[in-house]
Design a protein around this motif. Sequence first.
Motif, PDB file in Angstrom:
ATOM      1  N   PHE A  13      40.424  52.925  32.074  1.00 39.22           N
ATOM      2  CA  PHE A  13      40.224  51.903  32.576  1.00 39.22           C
ATOM      3  C   PHE A  13      40.333  50.671  31.675  1.00 39.22           C
ATOM      4  CE2 PHE A  13      38.393  55.200  34.882  1.00 39.22           C
ATOM      5  CZ  PHE A  13      38.321  54.619  36.314  1.00 39.22           C
ATOM      6  N   ALA A  14      40.933  49.409  32.243  1.00 38.11           N
ATOM      7  CA  ALA A  14      41.176  48.358  31.298  1.00 38.11           C
ATOM      8  C   ALA A  14      40.547  47.106  32.012  1.00 38.11           C
ATOM      9  CB  ALA A  14      42.663  48.104  31.116  1.00 38.11           C
ATOM     10  N   ALA A  25      35.965  41.271  37.312  1.00 35.77           N
ATOM     11  CA  ALA A  25      34.645  41.558  37.009  1.00 35.77           C
ATOM     12  C   ALA A  25      34.364  42.980  36.808  1.00 35.77           C
ATOM     13  CB  ALA A  25      33.690  41.149  38.244  1.00 35.77           C
ATOM     14  N   HIS A  26      35.327  43.676  37.180  1.00 32.34           N
ATOM     15  CA  HIS A  26      35.449  45.289  36.933  1.00 32.34           C
ATOM     16  C   HIS A  26      36.632  45.536  36.428  1.00 32.34           C
ATOM     17  CE1 HIS A  26      31.793  45.281  39.373  1.00 32.34           C
ATOM     18  NE2 HIS A  26      32.416  44.294  40.377  1.00 32.34           N
TER      19      HIS A  26
END
Length: 78
Positions: A13-14, A25-26
Amino acid sequence: MTGSWRIDEQEAFAYLADRKGKLHAHPTRITVRLEDGQSPYPIGEYTVAPASFYAGKYNSLMFSVRLVPMRATVKAAA
């Protein structure tokens, strides 16, 4: 040509930014290619290594992600 080949990848996840440079934001799910025989990256926080960038054919800027830890690796809970 006969024979088998494989590409080893790891899910990650980046935190990415939009075209204006604003961080999302995520985190975004991505895949990172692993070199032949490379062990998966341990759980932790990483940054992109400078060696990820190189000049390719016709001197174009190329990118092949290599990661370096940002801090000590987190141990999995027992």
